[in-house]
Design a protein around this motif. Structure first.
Motif, PDB file in Angstrom:
ATOM      1  N   ALA A 201       0.829  -1.201   0.000  1.00 28.40           N
ATOM      2  CA  ALA A 201       0.000   0.000   0.000  1.00 28.40           C
ATOM      3  C   ALA A 201       0.865   1.253   0.000  1.00 28.40           C
ATOM      4  N   ASP A 202       0.586   2.158  -0.909  1.00 30.69           N
ATOM      5  CA  ASP A 202       1.148   3.508  -0.845  1.00 30.69           C
ATOM      6  C   ASP A 202       0.043   4.479  -1.251  1.00 30.69           C
ATOM      7  N   ALA A 203       0.359   5.772  -1.272  1.00 29.17           N
ATOM      8  CA  ALA A 203      -0.694   6.778  -1.460  1.00 29.17           C
ATOM      9  C   ALA A 203      -1.398   6.658  -2.810  1.00 29.17           C
ATOM     10  N   SER A 204      -0.803   5.939  -3.752  1.00 30.30           N
ATOM     11  CA  SER A 204      -1.480   5.748  -5.041  1.00 30.30           C
ATOM     12  C   SER A 204      -2.549   4.655  -4.954  1.00 30.30           C
ATOM     13  N   ARG A 205      -2.637   3.993  -3.804  1.00 31.84           N
ATOM     14  CA  ARG A 205      -3.616   2.919  -3.600  1.00 31.84           C
ATOM     15  C   ARG A 205      -4.403   3.201  -2.319  1.00 31.84           C
ATOM     16  N   PRO A 206      -5.194   4.271  -2.314  1.00 30.18           N
ATOM     17  CA  PRO A 206      -5.855   4.702  -1.067  1.00 30.18           C
ATOM     18  C   PRO A 206      -6.781   3.643  -0.469  1.00 30.18           C
ATOM     19  N   ASP A 207      -7.396   2.809  -1.296  1.00 30.80           N
ATOM     20  CA  ASP A 207      -8.283   1.775  -0.748  1.00 30.80           C
ATOM     21  C   ASP A 207      -7.512   0.786   0.111  1.00 30.80           C
ATOM     22  N   LEU A 208      -6.314   0.424  -0.332  1.00 31.78           N
ATOM     23  CA  LEU A 208      -5.509  -0.503   0.462  1.00 31.78           C
ATOM     24  C   LEU A 208      -4.949   0.174   1.704  1.00 31.78           C
ATOM     25  N   VAL A 209      -4.547   1.438   1.570  1.00 29.09           N
ATOM     26  CA  VAL A 209      -4.052   2.171   2.739  1.00 29.09           C
ATOM     27  C   VAL A 209      -5.124   2.165   3.824  1.00 29.09           C
ATOM     28  N   ASP A 210      -6.362   2.474   3.424  1.00 29.12           N
ATOM     29  CA  ASP A 210      -7.432   2.532   4.402  1.00 29.12           C
ATOM     30  C   ASP A 210      -7.890   1.124   4.807  1.00 29.12           C
ATOM     31  N   GLY A 211      -8.146   0.289   3.825  1.00 29.53           N
ATOM     32  CA  GLY A 211      -8.751  -1.014   4.102  1.00 29.53           C
ATOM     33  C   GLY A 211      -7.768  -2.003   4.706  1.00 29.53           C
ATOM     34  N   PHE A 212      -6.514  -1.918   4.332  1.00 28.04           N
ATOM     35  CA  PHE A 212      -5.562  -2.879   4.875  1.00 28.04           C
ATOM     36  C   PHE A 212      -4.656  -2.280   5.949  1.00 28.04           C
ATOM     37  N   THR A 213      -3.841  -1.277   5.580  1.00 24.82           N
ATOM     38  CA  THR A 213      -2.878  -0.758   6.561  1.00 24.82           C
ATOM     39  C   THR A 213      -3.585  -0.286   7.824  1.00 24.82           C
ATOM     40  N   ARG A 214      -4.631   0.541   7.615  1.00 25.54           N
ATOM     41  CA  ARG A 214      -5.291   1.164   8.762  1.00 25.54           C
ATOM     42  C   ARG A 214      -6.293   0.209   9.417  1.00 25.54           C
ATOM     43  N   LYS A 215      -7.266  -0.263   8.631  1.00 24.81           N
ATOM     44  CA  LYS A 215      -8.406  -0.955   9.253  1.00 24.81           C
ATOM     45  C   LYS A 215      -8.179  -2.449   9.485  1.00 24.81           C
ATOM     46  N   THR A 216      -7.196  -3.012   8.822  1.00 28.48           N
ATOM     47  CA  THR A 216      -6.932  -4.428   9.064  1.00 28.48           C
ATOM     48  C   THR A 216      -5.701  -4.601   9.956  1.00 28.48           C
ATOM     49  N   PHE A 217      -4.530  -4.222   9.433  1.00 29.24           N
ATOM     50  CA  PHE A 217      -3.319  -4.555  10.170  1.00 29.24           C
ATOM     51  C   PHE A 217      -3.160  -3.724  11.443  1.00 29.24           C
ATOM     52  N   THR A 218      -3.233  -2.398  11.302  1.00 37.30           N
ATOM     53  CA  THR A 218      -3.033  -1.548  12.478  1.00 37.30           C
ATOM     54  C   THR A 218      -4.137  -1.798  13.506  1.00 37.30           C
ATOM     55  N   ALA A 219      -5.366  -2.002  13.056  1.00 40.49           N
ATOM     56  CA  ALA A 219      -6.467  -2.311  13.984  1.00 40.49           C
ATOM     57  C   ALA A 219      -6.194  -3.606  14.741  1.00 40.49           C
ATOM     58  N   MET A 220      -5.625  -4.598  14.049  1.00 35.62           N
ATOM     59  CA  MET A 220      -5.293  -5.853  14.719  1.00 35.62           C
ATOM     60  C   MET A 220      -4.238  -5.634  15.806  1.00 35.62           C
ATOM     61  N   VAL A 221      -3.202  -4.850  15.471  1.00 35.18           N
ATOM     62  CA  VAL A 221      -2.166  -4.565  16.470  1.00 35.18           C
ATOM     63  C   VAL A 221      -2.780  -3.806  17.648  1.00 35.18           C
ATOM     64  N   GLU A 222      -3.577  -2.789  17.361  1.00 30.10           N
ATOM     65  CA  GLU A 222      -4.237  -2.034  18.437  1.00 30.10           C
ATOM     66  C   GLU A 222      -5.037  -2.965  19.346  1.00 30.10           C
ATOM     67  N   GLY A 223      -5.593  -4.013  18.757  1.00 28.34           N
ATOM     68  CA  GLY A 223      -6.426  -4.940  19.516  1.00 28.34           C
ATOM     69  C   GLY A 223      -5.689  -5.713  20.598  1.00 28.34           C
TER      70      GLY A 223
END
Lengths: 268, 268
Positions: A201-223
């Motif tokens: 994911a990089d800024a040219s792929r905003p769906d992955l930045v939001d859907g994966f980096t933020r809402k999947t992976f980082t959310a899992m770590v936060e959990g």
């Protein structure tokens, strides 16, 4: 402790897995489709995040999806109903104590399950015993050691490592992706082929930045914040800095990489 | 110290790069082809490992390949001659002091070069100034932080980290792959797209195990043994254990993953 972060057992986890499944469906499952009339066992379906995709992509196959948690099975049922999918039988049962004869199924599908098991090769062998000779076995797992990002951050790596340690403490392996090939071979499968599925994911792929980096992976770590701090694996301040640094990778100059491993093999 | 491991300056390095180029050609370059009559600047061609592929894949483009080392340029010339390729002009020069006007080329190709430079975005911007508006820029870099393997090994990770530290000490960045996107954007390029190219090796892919895990990656790590020990970065025993553990990943149950990043952009 294990129960606090095993996938799919809590509401927030449930949302996270739905996000993950939505973003990653094509990457992980685009090449999985079972023929009309074939029977498929999905072992460990959780809340059905993968089940809806399996069922939709193989509309004329008959899928049996099993999970030990009645709550998860109920959630999976609702999800299938909302999707209008009728080719799935849901069963609440321990995947190692299933009411099926040997060779009952044409295919076995195991996604994000082996990572939680202390003896994944043995577990896979036992599940594969339910598949007829010549049938297929598909395994999908992530690998948290495959995560790297820019800007790099020691705190972020430490926060991720908390999840790895907690999972190891519960008898699992969050670094299992790299082991899918030897595990499938050790389980006695033939023609094992593993293909990595990298999410980048990089800024040219905003769906992955939001859907994966933020809402999947980082959310899992936060959990895992509370159990990680309670277990003394990390100080709260460092953990929070790590999570901030993971969010930092979602900015315009950030990048994030993670890899899933998908293995297929044939029941001998 | 830098000169001791900058790519392509020694005989063994030269062999290693040939192995690497042979194994990875399709993965890295399969989608690079320049049209008939177009002009391409290859900045930092080294011993020509990539040059032969570029020239063969774009037989009617005119390629100008530059390297600061006369020895490397001579080796590149021999390699092109052996391959019977005549569409390359080789020039021995500093890539930051080139005898070309602005906008002289249609395309720029930069492979395994930015990793050695202290100011890679500025360097790329200066090189891109030689490309006409609307022309293309291609950047390929590895990322040593993308390497992971089974069995995992702290010693192997420490040995790899020696290469990362030595390269950092010489002003470079062996973790640059994950930065290709922001670097290309910072260099003023438009329509930047980065695609990761992952090498994954297990026993079902013996050519990659031998050609990449053993002869490319592990050989590269082995190549920094002396400077790493001299610089006090590691004890000889730990380094050697790390190299043994990297070789261990080439056995029947081992796996190895590494990712290159290929970016393309348009000169504004």
């Amino acid at each position: 402790m294990s129960g606090t972060y095993v996938h799919g057992y809590r509401e927030r986890e449930s949302e996270r897995l739905a996000d993950q499944a939505g973003t990653l469906v094509e990457l992980l499952h685009g090449d999985t489709s079972y023929p009309a009339g074939s029977t498929v066992l999905e072992a460990g379906c959780g809340v059905g995040a993968q089940t809806v995709t399996l069922a939709a992509r193989s509309p004329r196959a008959r899928i049996t999806s099993v999970d030990v948690s009645a709550e998860s099975v109920a959630a999976a049922g609702e999800r299938l109903e909302r999707a209008g999918l009728r080719n799935v039988d849901l069963i609440q049962a321990d995947i190692f104590d299933l009411p099926f004869e040997r060779h009952s199924f044409d295919h076995l599908f195991v996604c994000f399950v082996l990572e939680h098991l202390p003896e994944p090769a043995t577990a896979l062998e036992r599940l594969a015993a339910l598949v007829r000779p010549g049938g297929s076995v598909t395994v999908i797992e992530g690998d948290h050691g495959s995560a790297y990002f820019h800007p790099d951050s020691a705190a972020a790596r430490a926060a991720i490592d908390c999840q790895v340690q907690l999972q190891a403490g519960a008898g699992g392996d969050a670094l299992i992706g790299r082991r899918v090939y030897p595990l499938m071979v050790a389980a006695g499968l033939a023609d094992v082929h593993v293909s990595p599925r990298m999410v980048y994911a990089d800024a040219s792929r905003p769906d992955l930045v939001d859907g994966f980096t933020r809402k999947t992976f980082t959310a899992m770590v936060e959990g895992v914040r509370e159990p990680a701090i309670e277990a003394g694996l990390i100080e709260a301040g460092e953990f929070d800095a790590g999570v901030r640094d993971l969010h930092r990778t979602t900015e315009a100059d950030g990048t994030f990489a993670y890899t899933f491993f998908k293995g297929t093999g044939t029941k001998a």
